[in-house]
Design a protein around this motif. Structure first.
Motif, short mmCIF file in Angstrom:
data_model
loop_
_atom_site.label_atom_id
_atom_site.label_comp_id
_atom_site.label_asym_id
_atom_site.label_seq_id
_atom_site.Cartn_x
_atom_site.Cartn_y
_atom_site.Cartn_z
N ARG A 325 0.85 -1.26 -0.04
CA ARG A 325 0.33 0.19 -0.06
C ARG A 325 0.97 1.33 -0.02
O ARG A 325 0.59 2.12 -0.84
CB ARG A 325 -0.70 0.01 1.30
N HIS A 375 -7.58 5.82 2.18
CA HIS A 375 -7.92 5.28 3.28
C HIS A 375 -9.35 5.29 3.30
O HIS A 375 -10.17 6.33 3.11
CB HIS A 375 -7.53 6.65 4.09
N HIS A 382 -7.23 8.91 -3.07
CA HIS A 382 -6.24 9.27 -3.77
C HIS A 382 -6.26 9.01 -5.39
O HIS A 382 -6.01 7.86 -5.73
CB HIS A 382 -4.80 9.13 -3.18
N GLU A 415 -6.79 15.58 2.60
CA GLU A 415 -5.76 15.53 3.77
C GLU A 415 -4.60 16.46 3.10
O GLU A 415 -3.45 16.61 3.71
CB GLU A 415 -5.41 14.19 4.07
N HIS A 416 -4.23 16.34 1.77
CA HIS A 416 -3.23 17.01 1.08
C HIS A 416 -3.13 18.59 1.12
O HIS A 416 -2.25 19.15 0.92
CB HIS A 416 -2.87 16.47 -0.42
ZN ZN Z 1 -2.89 9.76 2.09
#
Ligand code: ZN
Ligand code: MLT
Length: 465
Positions: A325, A375, A382, A415-416
């Motif tokens: 992963r 996730h 992503h 989250e980025h």
């Molecule tokens: Zn991530």
């Protein structure tokens, strides 16, 4: 003030060797990891103390030269990469770790300490940070705070803003705010700590962080479960969560991503035959049941949607499964420069999103190859699109995908962050009242636009709606 005067002033503050202008030495700071974001900075400045950071910010403010704070340069949206003429304020020399307070369960760390360094310090005291992701050896806690980084443990311990109790930051005028008493209940006025977290360098330069530590549970097993669809993976997840309380992480990836990892990293395939989708999860021993692994095996065997399972418990075996992963990012990048999007969907829309994505992408980039992983517990996908950078030169590909995400009630940045990459599309999921409030905060804390200008908030002409 002419640039030469500013450089001379900066040299006086941090010393000659820490004002870097040689193009070869500047290069690693001037481009991001994806090779998509780059600029030509005036200089890279490497202060070693908060007093030096404050003086550097003040000097840049006086000269009217904008600066961009940078940690490990592992960000993916161009927030920490310089634009032409900016000063890169590298925080990597502020790398102290400690002291650790075992009673209050906090750990102090300079902005430049890496996640791995802080993890080691916490673990040596039998505690943990509760944050983890694959860039742990390079990503710094300052950057983690500035981006409200997420990663693999969010489902259990929350994103960075839940793991940070206090911080220290230098504001645009060079003044320093410090909220690191360690007191966990503090309702004294606006919460500047939380305001700085996730502000991506636009409101202040984070120089130190006080991490909130957890008492870790022992991971008893890691499972890689082969299924057909995202819905099947969610069915497995729900069944495990119903039976056990210790689910620590839950990730997913597809066959095409696994294939790239196996090829690029020369790893052994986990199953005899390929499967469409894989669910990877860690189970901790919260329940204190002696036969957790046997019970988990039985549970998975009883689920019709499970096509195959690898269940391991030793640290080495667990690491091998996690590599499948964690190495997806590198394997994709080795294949080409992807358009990288980081979105979150309500869990009940994940399958619809995956089903519609291919057609949406194909309509704007005929040869694009989507590779999805992420996730799953947070619906965080992503989206990596190979062979699509050219078609995305004006943002057509990004726009098509983010429109789809917004139409399904999702988040265009899970989250980025926003940085340069996503700022145009902020109004997709933020109202004009939201935008006005955010602009007012920026204006109040950085009226001259010295800190990371152009990141996060779109220029009014860029706004689509
Ligand atoms: Zn991530
Ligand atoms: C990850 O989950 O591996 C990171 O967010 C990096 C990425 O999306 O490429």
């Amino acid at each position: 003030m002419p640039a030469v005067d500013l450089l001379a002033g900066l040299r006086e503050i941090v010393g000659d060797t820490h004002v870097v202008t040689d193009p070869d030495a500047v290069a690693p700071y001037a481009q991001d990891w994806t090779r998509r974001w780059h600029g030509k900075p005036l200089a890279v400045v490497r202060p070693a103390t908060v007093a030096q950071v404050s003086a550097v910010v003040r000097a840049c403010a006086v000269a009217g030269v904008p600066l961009v704070p940078q940690g490990g340069n592992t960000g993916l949206v161009g927030a920490g990469v310089p634009q032409d003429g900016e000063v890169v304020l590298s925080l990597t020399r502020l790398d102290s770790v400690g002291p650790l307070d075992p009673l209050g369960r906090t750990l102090m760390a300079g902005a430049g300490a890496t996640l791995a360094q802080t993890q080691r310090a916490a673990r040596s005291a039998g505690l943990d940070i509760g944050l983890d992701f694959s860039a742990r050896d390079t990503a710094t806690v300052g950057g983690i705070a500035a981006t409200n980084a997420g990663g693999e443990r969010v489902m259990r311990h929350g994103a960075a803003r839940f793991r940070i109790r206090g911080l220290e930051a230098v504001l645009a005028d060079g003044s320093v705010v410090r909220r690191m008493s360690g007191v966990s209940k503090d309702n004294t006025g606006y919460d500047l700590v939380q305001l700085m977290i996730g502000s991506e360098g636009t409101l202040g330069v984070i120089t130190a962080v006080q991490l909130d530590l957890i008492r870790p549970h022992k991971i008893v097993g890691t499972a890689l479960v082969a299924v057909r669809t995202v819905d099947d993976a969610l069915t497995v997840l729900r069944a495990v969560q119903h039976e056990f309380t210790g689910l620590e992480a839950a990730e997913f990836f597809h066959h095409d991503g696994l294939q790239l990892v196996l090829e690029h990293e020369r790893l052994a395939r986990p199953f005899d035959r390929p499967h469409p989708l894989y669910l990877l999860f860690d189970l901790a021993d919260d329940d204190g049941r002696p036969d957790t692994l046997e019970e988990l095996t039985e549970l998975l065997a009883g689920l019709d949607c499970v096509r195959d399972v690898v269940l391991v418990s030793t640290a080495a075996d667990r690491r091998r499964l996690w590599e499948l992963r964690e190495l997806q990012t590198e394997a994709i990048s080795a294949e080409g420069v992807p358009v990288k999007l980081d979105v979150a969907l309500p869990l009940n829309q994940l399958t619809v999103f995956e089903r519609r994505l291919a057609a949406v992408v194909r309509s704007v980039a005929r040869h694009a190859v989507p590779i999805l992983f992420g996730h799953i517990a947070e619906g965080n996908v992503h989206v990596n699109l190979l062979n699509a950078v050219e078609e995305d030169a004006q943002g057509a590909v990004t726009e098509a995908v983010l429109d789809l995400v917004a139409s399904l009630g999702g988040s265009i940045s899970a989250e980025h962050g926003i940085g340069l990459a996503n700022r145009r599309w902020l109004p997709l999921t933020r109202s004009s009242a939201d935008m006005t409030a955010m602009r007012a905060i920026k204006q109040a804390l950085d009226p001259e636009g010295i800190l990371s200008p152009g990141r996060m908030l779109p220029d009014p002409v860029e706004t689509r709606k």
